[in-house]
Write an enzyme that holds these catalytic residues in place. Sequence first.
Site, PDB file in Angstrom:
ATOM      1  N   HIS A  70      -5.189  21.699  -3.576  1.00 12.78           N
ATOM      2  CA  HIS A  70      -6.170  22.257  -2.640  1.00 12.78           C
ATOM      3  C   HIS A  70      -7.519  21.587  -2.881  1.00 12.78           C
ATOM      4  O   HIS A  70      -7.579  20.547  -3.551  1.00 12.78           O
ATOM      5  CB  HIS A  70      -6.227  23.792  -2.732  1.00 12.78           C
ATOM      6  CG  HIS A  70      -6.575  24.338  -4.079  1.00 12.78           C
ATOM      7  ND1 HIS A  70      -7.830  24.758  -4.405  1.00 12.78           N
ATOM      8  CD2 HIS A  70      -5.822  24.510  -5.189  1.00 12.78           C
ATOM      9  CE1 HIS A  70      -7.838  25.189  -5.661  1.00 12.78           C
ATOM     10  NE2 HIS A  70      -6.623  25.034  -6.162  1.00 12.78           N
ATOM     11  N   VAL A  71      -8.590  22.171  -2.344  1.00 16.09           N
ATOM     12  CA  VAL A  71      -9.868  21.450  -2.323  1.00 16.09           C
ATOM     13  C   VAL A  71     -10.376  21.079  -3.733  1.00 16.09           C
ATOM     14  O   VAL A  71     -10.709  19.926  -3.985  1.00 16.09           O
ATOM     15  CB  VAL A  71     -10.943  22.264  -1.564  1.00 16.09           C
ATOM     16  CG1 VAL A  71     -12.300  21.603  -1.654  1.00 16.09           C
ATOM     17  CG2 VAL A  71     -10.534  22.400  -0.088  1.00 16.09           C
TER      18      VAL A  71
END
Lengths: 321, 95
Positions: free
Chosen positions: B19-20
């Site tokens: 994810h980010v």
Amino acid sequence: MPDDAKTAAAPTTVKKFLEAGKKRLSLSLVAGESGLDRQIREPAINRPGLALAGFYKFFPVKRIQVVGHAEFSYYMSLPEDLRRERMERLFATRVPCIVYSRRRKPDDAACALANKYSVPLLRTQMITGPFANAATIIMEELTAPRARIHATMMEVAGMGILIEGPPGIGKSETALGLIKHGYALVADDCTEVRRNGDGSLVGSAVPLTRFYMEMRGLGIIHVPSIFGAASVRGEKKVDLVVTLKRQSECGDEIDRTGENVLYRTFLGVDVPQVVVPVAPGRDLVNFVETVAQEFSLRLSGQIAHIDLDERIKRRNVQLAQ
Amino acid sequence: MAEEIHERKMTLLNRYGMHVRPAGLFAKIASRHDAAITVEKDGNSVSGKSIMALLTLEAVCGSVITVRAEGPDGEEALDDLEALVSRKFDLPDEQ
């Protein structure tokens, strides 16, 4: 010329066809759910009228089968035992799926057969002709060769432009500047390209990260939230590649007149390429905008270096006499 | 002169996969090296120095990614990235 993106066309599944067609084709599943992973090995539509009449020579078994008004009326005109037999034979050939168009409701026997043979039975609100056309387009999209390339894509002056270059050279900043000039972002940093049946190359964003963008120093931004709906575009034909290159790595290969158009090949499609030497302080936004406008002119047949050349040659001939 | 391409398979072990935050850390470490770095999953190969590109891989916990590095410091880059991935990106909530 090396092909920078190659992927073979993959056969698609009924599940993907159903998902893609839920809205666009008003498709819904009636029975035969266990067969949703069935592959559609030919991206085409067949109307199984002859098959329902018992004629199976040259039957295109790999295609989606659509039972329309004519097929349905013929089927209903058959005596009940024959009806069941003919329908069972159609299911038993293990076609990828069967679609009833025009809101026709499959009878219980057909539903039972769909479950027995694991052949999905679908329904659409649409009339057969338009359905077949729209379904063929969707199948082409689903089976088109595709690849992901490391480039940002913009629509500038009506042209689809891939901007590529090494990390940190300013692809996203250039895109941001173009957005501020009123142009639209298609994809940031990772563009999915597909080759359509007509040989054109179409770029779009990967759905999960669509319209998000990384700005170095700031982080991640959501482009349409800041710049509005007109600042983004779902997909666009790729007309041109702009390659940003550090000036120190360019040497003297840069085209100074515009005569020697380079090409990049993606999925077997040649796309004109402009290599831009990037020096500190260079205004890439205005440059890319001008590149787009110039190529748009060239596509319409007006090519500046040829026009200028003709003009000078004419003059020189006159003066030499 | 063609550079040697170093390659290593890595398994994502942190709970939420790529994810980010992890993508940001991965791109940051990758960017410290001169080597060209790509990451591949399911036939999609993207730049290892781009957050957005890494996110498009849709790699989850348990996914195996193939990291390739081309350049003189390629091996070193792979060591650093492998350490990051195996430390579950040092994310306290995802150990």
